[in-house]
Design an enzyme around this catalytic site. Structure first.
Site, short mmCIF file in Angstrom:
data_model
loop_
_atom_site.label_atom_id
_atom_site.label_comp_id
_atom_site.label_asym_id
_atom_site.label_seq_id
_atom_site.Cartn_x
_atom_site.Cartn_y
_atom_site.Cartn_z
N GLU A 1 0.86 -1.19 0.00
CA GLU A 1 0.00 0.00 0.00
C GLU A 1 0.89 1.23 0.00
OE1 GLU A 1 -2.39 0.93 3.47
OE2 GLU A 1 -3.65 2.30 2.33
N ASP B 1 -3.24 11.61 -2.52
CA ASP B 1 -3.37 13.07 -2.64
C ASP B 1 -3.67 13.41 -4.10
OD1 ASP B 1 -2.78 13.48 0.07
OD2 ASP B 1 -0.64 13.35 -0.33
N LYS C 1 -3.66 20.80 -9.17
CA LYS C 1 -3.06 21.75 -10.13
C LYS C 1 -2.24 21.01 -11.19
CE LYS C 1 -2.81 25.60 -6.96
NZ LYS C 1 -2.01 26.20 -5.90
N ASP D 1 -12.26 9.34 -3.34
CA ASP D 1 -13.52 10.11 -3.39
C ASP D 1 -13.39 11.20 -4.43
OD1 ASP D 1 -11.45 11.35 -1.71
OD2 ASP D 1 -12.90 12.99 -1.67
N THR E 1 -10.62 2.63 4.73
CA THR E 1 -9.49 3.43 5.22
C THR E 1 -10.07 4.57 6.08
OG1 THR E 1 -9.39 5.17 3.54
CG2 THR E 1 -8.47 3.03 2.93
N GLU F 1 -11.73 6.94 3.74
CA GLU F 1 -12.96 6.35 3.19
C GLU F 1 -14.11 6.52 4.17
OE1 GLU F 1 -12.20 2.40 1.87
OE2 GLU F 1 -14.24 2.05 1.18
N1 SAM Z 1 -4.54 5.98 2.59
C1 SAM Z 1 -4.96 6.74 3.76
C2 SAM Z 1 -6.46 6.77 3.85
O1 SAM Z 1 -7.12 6.44 2.85
O2 SAM Z 1 -6.99 7.09 4.92
C3 SAM Z 1 -4.35 8.15 3.75
C4 SAM Z 1 -4.81 9.05 2.64
S1 SAM Z 1 -3.96 10.62 2.65
C5 SAM Z 1 -4.97 11.64 1.71
C6 SAM Z 1 -2.62 10.32 1.53
C7 SAM Z 1 -1.37 9.81 2.24
O3 SAM Z 1 -0.40 9.48 1.25
C8 SAM Z 1 -0.73 10.83 3.16
O4 SAM Z 1 -0.55 10.27 4.43
C9 SAM Z 1 0.59 11.17 2.48
O5 SAM Z 1 1.61 11.50 3.40
C10 SAM Z 1 0.88 9.90 1.71
N2 SAM Z 1 1.72 10.09 0.52
C11 SAM Z 1 1.55 11.02 -0.46
N3 SAM Z 1 2.51 10.93 -1.39
C12 SAM Z 1 3.31 9.90 -1.01
C13 SAM Z 1 4.49 9.32 -1.56
N4 SAM Z 1 5.04 9.79 -2.69
N5 SAM Z 1 5.06 8.28 -0.91
C14 SAM Z 1 4.52 7.80 0.24
N6 SAM Z 1 3.40 8.32 0.82
C15 SAM Z 1 2.81 9.35 0.20
#
Ligand code: SAM
Length: 212
Positions: free
Chosen positions: A44, A118, A122, A154, A191, A194
């Protein structure tokens, strides 16, 4: 995902090297040695606070799970869950997934999950999206032949972007749903994000895409 700075996080991760891989490069090609059983590896990327990976590890003991999370003050929450439930099929890495190829050998991974990645809306940040083609190139290399990527989100824009990106890369879209929860799949592990978005009535999009 925002998190308060946690000055103790580094020490906490170092204290639990039974679950945290501090030098993932050293395991390239040899991940099975970190687990008690030799079985498929599901990865993951962007695991956040770890609800998905710990829920999946519990539900699927015949899979070895590796979770990558970039932010130290967030991954410590995942470590809390692992320390409490003590699974023998979960390993955590605190790093940036952009260097995936240096941590995993060719074909070492069976499946990749991207949960609520994420969206980087942009255009100038397109390269940071976890479904940008440079990430897909890495996924293809570390996944075994026919391995797949499962994305839940989402975010309609990221979803549409990812469908296009997968297709342009020549991947096969095995399953696409615009409302995951409507399917009432009892094996779906939610998650943190989610739970948050679906409780607001937002549909959850999901795609399962396979390299060929
Ligand atoms: N997967 C979790 C959930 O659904 O509840 C967290 C979603 S959160 C919006 C996105 C997570 O991805 C963040 O904790 C962020 O730090 C991590 N993340 C973003 N870019 C990443 C990367 N290049 N490598 C590792 N983690 C990353």
């Amino acid at each position: 995902m925002r998190a308060r700075h946690k000055p103790w996080a580094d020490d906490y991760l170092k204290k639990h090297t039974e679950y945290v891989v501090l030098e993932p490069e050293s395991l390239k090609g040899n991940w099975q040695s970190r687990f008690s059983q030799h079985q498929p590896i599901y990865l993951e990327i962007g695991a956040g606070k770890g609800q998905f990976i710990t829920g999946m590890a519990d539900q699927f003991p015949s899979i070895n799970f590796v979770a990558i999370e970039l932010v130290k003050s967030i991954i410590v929450s995942a470590l809390d869950k692992v320390v409490e439930s003590k699974p023998d099929n979960v390993q955590l890495i605190n790093t940036d997934a952009k260097d995936l190829r240096s941590f995993f050998g060719e074909g070492e991974v069976d499946r990749i999950y991207l949960n609520f990645s994420d969206p980087w809306p942009k255009n100038k940040h397109e390269k940071r999206r976890l479904t940008y083609h440079t990430f897909l190139e890495q996924y293809k290399e570390v996944l075994k032949e026919g391995g797949d990527v499962i994305l839940k989100t989402d975010n309609r824009h990221l979803f549409e972007y990812s469908l296009t990106s997968f297709s342009q890369f020549g991947m096969v879209l095995d399953e696409v749903t615009l409302d995951l929860h409507e399917l009432e799949d009892p094996t779906n592990v939610m998650t943190e994000y989610e739970e948050k978005f679906s409780s607001r009535g937002q549909p959850i999009y999901r795609v399962q895409a396979r390299f060929q």
